[in-house]
Design an enzyme around this catalytic site. Sequence first.
Site, PDB file in Angstrom:
ATOM      1  N   LYS A  42      11.006 -24.774   4.148  1.00 56.24           N
ATOM      2  CA  LYS A  42      10.159 -24.160   3.335  1.00 56.24           C
ATOM      3  C   LYS A  42       8.387 -24.005   3.929  1.00 56.24           C
ATOM      4  CE  LYS A  42      10.003 -28.973   1.818  1.00 56.24           C
ATOM      5  NZ  LYS A  42       8.944 -29.621   1.554  1.00 56.24           N
ATOM      6  N   ARG A 140       8.460 -37.411  -9.437  1.00 54.23           N
ATOM      7  CA  ARG A 140       7.824 -35.883  -9.005  1.00 54.23           C
ATOM      8  C   ARG A 140       8.797 -35.165 -10.145  1.00 54.23           C
ATOM      9  NH1 ARG A 140       7.156 -33.211  -3.477  1.00 54.23           N
ATOM     10  NH2 ARG A 140       9.404 -33.452  -3.349  1.00 54.23           N
ATOM     11  N   TYR A 269     -23.117 -22.927  12.305  1.00 59.74           N
ATOM     12  CA  TYR A 269     -23.643 -22.848  11.107  1.00 59.74           C
ATOM     13  C   TYR A 269     -24.312 -24.440  10.787  1.00 59.74           C
ATOM     14  CZ  TYR A 269     -21.136 -18.516   9.855  1.00 59.74           C
ATOM     15  OH  TYR A 269     -20.934 -17.421   9.384  1.00 59.74           O
ATOM     16  N   MET A 317     -14.920 -19.405  10.215  1.00 57.42           N
ATOM     17  CA  MET A 317     -13.564 -18.808   9.828  1.00 57.42           C
ATOM     18  C   MET A 317     -12.815 -18.338  10.880  1.00 57.42           C
ATOM     19  SD  MET A 317     -12.875 -15.829   7.117  1.00 57.42           S
ATOM     20  CE  MET A 317     -13.755 -16.746   5.660  1.00 57.42           C
TER      21      MET A 317
HETATM   22  C1  LIG Z   1      13.512 -32.545  -1.964  1.00 56.42           C
HETATM   23  C2  LIG Z   1      13.114 -32.584  -0.242  1.00 56.42           C
HETATM   24  N1  LIG Z   1      14.195 -32.900   0.475  1.00 56.42           N
HETATM   25  C3  LIG Z   1      13.925 -32.902   1.748  1.00 56.42           C
HETATM   26  C4  LIG Z   1      12.626 -32.833   2.358  1.00 56.42           C
HETATM   27  C5  LIG Z   1      12.309 -32.940   3.803  1.00 56.42           C
HETATM   28  O1  LIG Z   1      11.392 -33.743   4.080  1.00 56.42           O
HETATM   29  P1  LIG Z   1      10.926 -34.422   5.316  1.00 56.42           P
HETATM   30  O2  LIG Z   1      10.038 -32.961   6.001  1.00 56.42           O
HETATM   31  O3  LIG Z   1      10.049 -35.530   5.301  1.00 56.42           O
HETATM   32  O4  LIG Z   1      12.180 -34.481   6.320  1.00 56.42           O
HETATM   33  C6  LIG Z   1      11.495 -32.495   1.550  1.00 56.42           C
HETATM   34  C7  LIG Z   1      10.226 -32.203   2.109  1.00 56.42           C
HETATM   35  O5  LIG Z   1       9.328 -32.354   1.602  1.00 56.42           O
HETATM   36  C8  LIG Z   1      11.826 -32.417   0.136  1.00 56.42           C
HETATM   37  O6  LIG Z   1      10.859 -32.111  -0.967  1.00 56.42           O
END
Ligand SMILES: Cc1ncc(COP(=O)(O)O)c(C=O)c1O
Length: 380
Positions: A42, A140, A269, A317
């Site tokens: 991700k 969460r 700046y 920037m």
């Molecule tokens: C649901 C979930 N599983 C796995 C991971 C992987 O975690 P990490 O990067 O700490 O190994 C994440 C990352 O935030 C996550 O949100």
Amino acid sequence: MPAGGARPMSLTKALIHLDHLTHNLELLQGLVGERPMWPAIKANAYGHGVDVVARHLVGLGYQTLCVAHVTEAIELIEAGIDATYLLLSASAPEHSESIVSHGCEPVVCTHEMLEALATAAQRLSTSVAIHLKVDTGMGRIGIQPDEVPAFLHRCSALPRVQVRSLMSHFCCADETDKTLSNQAIERFQQLVSEARASGINSFHMANSAAIFDLPASYFDVVRPGIAIYGLRPSWEISNPLVEELKPVLEWRTQITFLKEVPAGIGLSYGHTFHTERPSLIATLPVGYGDGLHRGLSNKCEMLVRGVRCPQVGRITMDQTLIDVTALRGQIGLGEEVVIIGGQGDEVITADELADKLGTINYEIVTAILERVQREIVTGS
Ligand SMILES: Cc1ncc(COP(=O)(O)O)c(C=O)c1O
């Protein structure tokens, strides 16, 4: 050739060491044995460039990849990267049709989402595989453990919905004190037998920190993120193997302007820095528009010819200044500058920058934006 010649290379680059990615995966696989790993890619593969990372993972045989949102999965599917995409974040019901039509596997933790997916699957005459998320202490997303039986019962009445796994996520696996993690494992373990009786046969909760320090959390699958990129989940990991991780990303730029400045001159700046002696100051084509956090202004160092050079004045920037007085007479325009990585005997890590900013290495690398060209390196 079009007017102006070939497209120029970006002056600021993230080098992506795919051999290190392979090494880190092997290290983790060595810990978890034959279990499948579903790597987290991700947020642009934690800033490493998702296209490159995803292709490499698929090439190595990793078939399920974790993204946060359906939009991330669709980009990869449209790029022709053939994998199963697990959507880790809570999705919105209005994305159901898109999730189902793209064959994505969402985490589900609300009845609204479950019903929306079932309806979408019905409309599209197909089925959808989901991963039921249970909150074992993270606080969460996720259903509460005592809601699992009712949820599974409802799923069993939805023939187009297949529950592929029951999963959870740790809040504190990266901390020395494992009390909350052990509680989470215990809560999860209690659900396993009743879920098995409902036909679920895949259970997972381990992130990178848990892979290093909590073998009792491995269950059937693990979901490493930060560690595949060669970064430690925290300074509190006790497993010494964490030292064997190899960072996948190096961030480099080059000097585009050099000037001699007398003592007492304000720079950039706000004039937050004034030279204390006659100084040689270099300008670099990188700034917060590339993901170099402005909060690092006057706090970080960069490497030139293996020498730590202080960053001076506000990071802007697109451009940033460093004091290269120590290298006067030795360097010129085009000289390589390392923001993260090694040069000579020195190394600047994402951890070092994170410590200076009061954040974590995850945020440092994830912040590196698209404008920074990713360049693949296949050998050391
Ligand atoms: C649901 C979930 N599983 C796995 C991971 C992987 O975690 P990490 O990067 O700490 O190994 C994440 C990352 O935030 C996550 O949100």
